[in-house]
Design a protein around this motif. Structure first.
Motif, mmCIF file in Angstrom:
data_model
loop_
_atom_site.group_PDB
_atom_site.id
_atom_site.type_symbol
_atom_site.label_atom_id
_atom_site.label_comp_id
_atom_site.label_asym_id
_atom_site.label_seq_id
_atom_site.Cartn_x
_atom_site.Cartn_y
_atom_site.Cartn_z
ATOM 1 N N ARG A 73 0.832 -1.214 0.000
ATOM 2 C CA ARG A 73 0.000 0.000 0.000
ATOM 3 C C ARG A 73 0.862 1.258 0.000
ATOM 4 O O ARG A 73 0.515 2.257 -0.625
ATOM 5 N N ARG A 74 1.991 1.223 0.711
ATOM 6 C CA ARG A 74 2.885 2.383 0.728
ATOM 7 C C ARG A 74 3.474 2.642 -0.653
ATOM 8 O O ARG A 74 3.652 3.797 -1.051
ATOM 9 N N LEU A 76 1.971 2.028 -3.447
ATOM 10 C CA LEU A 76 0.897 2.640 -4.235
ATOM 11 C C LEU A 76 0.793 4.133 -3.965
ATOM 12 O O LEU A 76 0.281 4.887 -4.813
ATOM 13 N N GLU A 77 1.269 4.571 -2.786
ATOM 14 C CA GLU A 77 1.176 5.981 -2.417
ATOM 15 C C GLU A 77 2.344 6.822 -2.926
ATOM 16 O O GLU A 77 2.346 8.048 -2.763
ATOM 17 N N ASP A 79 4.555 9.067 -5.283
ATOM 18 C CA ASP A 79 4.061 10.087 -6.224
ATOM 19 C C ASP A 79 3.980 9.578 -7.656
ATOM 20 O O ASP A 79 2.991 9.820 -8.362
ATOM 21 N N LYS A 82 0.997 7.322 -8.126
ATOM 22 C CA LYS A 82 -0.252 8.092 -8.189
ATOM 23 C C LYS A 82 -0.412 8.756 -9.558
ATOM 24 O O LYS A 82 -1.511 8.788 -10.127
ATOM 25 N N GLY A 115 -4.879 -2.872 -6.782
ATOM 26 C CA GLY A 115 -3.784 -1.997 -7.199
ATOM 27 C C GLY A 115 -3.245 -2.364 -8.567
ATOM 28 O O GLY A 115 -2.978 -1.495 -9.398
#
Length: 217
Positions: A73-74, A76-77, A79, A82, A115
């Motif tokens: 999940r990190r 996916l965060e 920049d 995103k 994801g």
């Protein structure tokens, strides 16, 4: 470090070792050096499969599985990840209704699959966990997806998955969608029993199946 192949090996190694900060640092470096975000997720997924094997062999615990999900999940965060999702948002590759079926509250596999689908340009309607058959039916009617994806971690959800498909048949909408089931315990016999169009034991393979379906359409 300029060699992306070496970077991939290190990412897999540190995911397996659950070294969160090292993975995030290497992932950011790989993206900055031009690694495709989809390739990065597939690389991370290889490491997570190794974590899963260590768990099955009783060398890791459930907390370790959860930590591997947090690492994913990190990533996916980041920049650049995103930005990739925003660029792909309007590609219209296909629409997927996704949920962990009723009786199961595990979300790691579901979130990884989500994801990877989104990284490949799919729109995903995430129903969450412990999702009853009625919610799958409602979501299909309202969202008119191309694909329904059922996720589970528990072996006792086989009948629950079968009930979801029966509910879609009863509602007269089964033939509108392709259905894929994702779980470590899934195989061709279980898939046939449940009534899915295909199955997957990992997010990467499941994503490739969904992409194949959309190309065929």
């Amino acid at each position: 470090m300029d060699n992306l192949t070496e970077l991939k090996k290190l990412i897999v190694k540190h995911v397996e070792q659950l070294d969160e900060e090292a993975v995030i640092k290497l992932a950011a470096e790989a993206l900055n050096k031009g690694m495709d975000p989809v390739a990065l997720l597939e690389t991370v997924n290889i490491g997570m499969e190794k974590v899963g094997k260590l768990y099955e062999d009783k060398n890791y615990y459930i907390a370790d599985l959860i930590l591997s999900g947090l690492i994913f999940r990190r990533i996916l965060e980041l920049d650049k990840m995103k930005q990739h999702f925003l660029q792909n948002k309007d590609k219209g590759v296909g629409k997927v209704v996704l949920g962990t079926v009723k009786g199961d509250i595990h979300d790691i596999g579901k979130d990884i699959f989500k994801g990877m689908l989104e990284a490949n340009g799919f729109e995903v309607i995430d129903l969450g966990v412990d999702v009853p058959k009625e919610e799958f039916v409602r979501a299909v009617k309202e969202n008119k997806p191309d694909i329904v994806a059922m996720s589970a971690a528990l072996t006792n959800t086989i009948e629950t998955m079968r009930d979801v498909i029966r509910a879609l048949v009863k509602a007269g909408i089964r033939n509108r969608v392709k259905i894929i089931a994702g779980a470590n315990h899934m195989n061709s016999d279980i898939s046939k029993y449940i009534g899915t169009d295909d199955f997957s034991n990992d997010a990467s393979t499941g994503t490739k199946i969904c992409l194949k379906w959309m190309r065929e359409e």
